[in-house]
Write an enzyme that holds these catalytic residues in place. Structure first.
Site, PDB file in Angstrom:
ATOM      1  N   LYS A  83       0.805  -1.225   0.000  1.00  0.00           N
ATOM      2  CA  LYS A  83       0.000   0.000   0.000  1.00  0.00           C
ATOM      3  C   LYS A  83       0.838   1.275   0.000  1.00  0.00           C
ATOM      4  O   LYS A  83       0.389   2.328  -0.473  1.00  0.00           O
ATOM      5  CB  LYS A  83      -0.936   0.011   1.210  1.00  0.00           C
ATOM      6  CG  LYS A  83      -2.076  -0.993   1.150  1.00  0.00           C
ATOM      7  CD  LYS A  83      -3.137  -0.558   0.160  1.00  0.00           C
ATOM      8  CE  LYS A  83      -4.385  -1.421   0.277  1.00  0.00           C
ATOM      9  NZ  LYS A  83      -5.456  -0.964  -0.623  1.00  0.00           N
ATOM     10  N   SER A 133       0.976 -10.087  -0.554  1.00  0.00           N
ATOM     11  CA  SER A 133       0.712  -8.652  -0.528  1.00  0.00           C
ATOM     12  C   SER A 133       0.911  -7.971   0.814  1.00  0.00           C
ATOM     13  O   SER A 133       0.972  -6.740   0.872  1.00  0.00           O
ATOM     14  CB  SER A 133      -0.719  -8.380  -1.009  1.00  0.00           C
ATOM     15  OG  SER A 133      -1.656  -9.042  -0.177  1.00  0.00           O
TER      16      SER A 133
END
Length: 415
Positions: free
Chosen positions: A52, A309
């Site tokens: 992110k 992720s």
């Protein structure tokens, strides 16, 4: 006009001011297991332990280049996006106001504050994310601040595309398959937009949590659709509605390319990675490797990249993860037993247990006005087949029972 691939490469170069590229690691264990060349793109190893940061930094950098006077950024997030925005705010020396639900775990609040330092203010508001988001957007309108979306933003998508740029350069060739987790769609849309241009022969598989299949719903309805209910366990990908820009970038996908991962099976994958590889993955971070068994026949002999992720896992959740993993694997069950109210009945039941059976839960409510009492029992065992033997013995002895392991309603109240 500059191509998306070139813009993504420029964004990737700019990121080097913030952190080095994350490793692309060949995983020998998985490669041998599936007779394939399997690599992990370790986004759990960024400074904020998720990808992110890439999108937050890129969007902030590009906006500041166009509008140097913009000095106030706002986001609504209970996790990785908040931490990425906080880190970027401190890097650029701008003010950030981060709205988080009141129910956000203290560990996530503390980490966000650590990354942002004096550059950020955290506002806790709303019991549910929708309430938090509304408060953040209202605040933006009042303060003329810039709202930074976690995924539905062109510059955020561009930043996430840097994952694809790095993996292609690190591998030195186009992979046969890239497996991508999907929540709001920022990572998937960015990486696929880049690789479809730079490595058109590469194929893709998308993975969503079973309780948050927003891309599946969008492909079915030919546009973003809001899910009536979302299971929040995979908090990094539990999104009720995929972003408009993200769907536009992924609308070419075929439904058969989107796989669903059961939340309890993800727990099994998380524990395997922790115990076998020593890698800590959050539920969303495990999505790409969780579906490898479903793809075993189709990936044999191929080069596969799984994007892990994120690794922001609160270890206070470990008992829950272990519990769910055991239930999914079939080595732990809960059932309600009707115990005859006579001397020796409990001892008789205990003699039915095998050498690998262990009682993990036992609650007995004796009611003298009845001939039977209800007992809630949880049993852990060595292998799933042991339960067939136990239940056969119980039925032969006339002990009636009800297996409630997969009964969500009863499990929520009793377990």
């Amino acid at each position: 006009m500059i191509s998306f691939a070139d813009a993504a490469r420029n964004a990737t170069l700019a990121l080097r001011d913030l952190f080095p590229e994350t490793p692309l690691q060949r995983n020998d264990h998985l490669s041998q297991r599936y007779d394939a060349d399997i690599w992990l793109k370790r986004e759990d190893l960024t400074p904020v332990r998720s990808y992110k940061l890439r999108g937050a930094f890129t969007a902030m950098r590009r906006l500041l280049a166009a509008r140097p006077d913009q000095s106030h950024f706002v986001c609504a997030s209970a996790g990785n996006h908040a931490q990425g925005v906080a880190y970027a705010c401190r890097h650029f020396g701008v003010k950030g106001t981060i709205f988080m639900p009141v129910t956000t775990p203290q560990q996530k609040i503390d980490k966000t504050r650590t990354f942002g330092g004096n550059s950020i203010e955290i506002v806790l508001t709303g019991d549910y994310f929708d309430q938090t988001l509304a408060a953040a957007q209202s605040f933006c309108a009042e303060k003329a601040a810039h709202f930074l979306s976690p995924f539905d933003d062109d510059d955020v998508i561009l930043g996430q595309a840097s994952v694809g740029v790095e993996l292609l350069d690190q591998l030195g060739r186009a992979p046969d398959l890239v497996i991508l987790p999907v929540g709001g769609g920022g990572l998937a849309s960015g990486v696929t937009c880049f690789l479809r241009e730079a490595a058109p022969q590469t194929e893709f598989i998308f993975v969503e949590p079973q309780g948050g299949a927003s891309l599946t719903a969008a492909l079915k309805h030919h546009g973003p659709a809001t899910l009536p209910r979302v299971n929040s366990f995979v908090d990094g990908a539990a999104v009720a509605r995929i972003g408009e820009r993200n769907y536009a970038a992924l609308s070419w996908a075929r439904p058969k390319q989107v796989l669903l991962a059961p939340e309890d099976r993800i727990c099994v994958t998380m524990l395997q990675f922790l115990n076998v590889e020593g890698i800590v993955l959050e539920p969303a971070g495990a999505l790409s490797v969780d579906v490898l068994p479903d793809l075993a026949d189709s990936i044999r002999g191929k080069t596969v990249v799984c994007i892990t992720s994120g690794g922001n896992f609160d270890f206070e959740r470990l008992p829950e993860v272990k519990e769910r993993a055991q239930r999914y694997s079939g080595v732990k069950k809960y059932f309600i037993l009707r115990m005859p109210q006579r001397p020796g009945a409990l001892r008789e039941f205990l003699t039915m247990l095998g050498p690998e059976d262990d009682i993990a839960r036992f609650e007995y409510l004796k009611k003298s006005a009845r001939n039977f009492g209800s007992v809630l029992i949880g049993i852990e065992t060595g292998k799933p087949s042991n339960f067939a033997e136990l239940f056969a013995k119980m039925e032969a002895a006339g002990f009636s029972y009800r297996d409630i392991t997969q009964d969500e309603t009863l499990a929520e109240f009793l377990i």
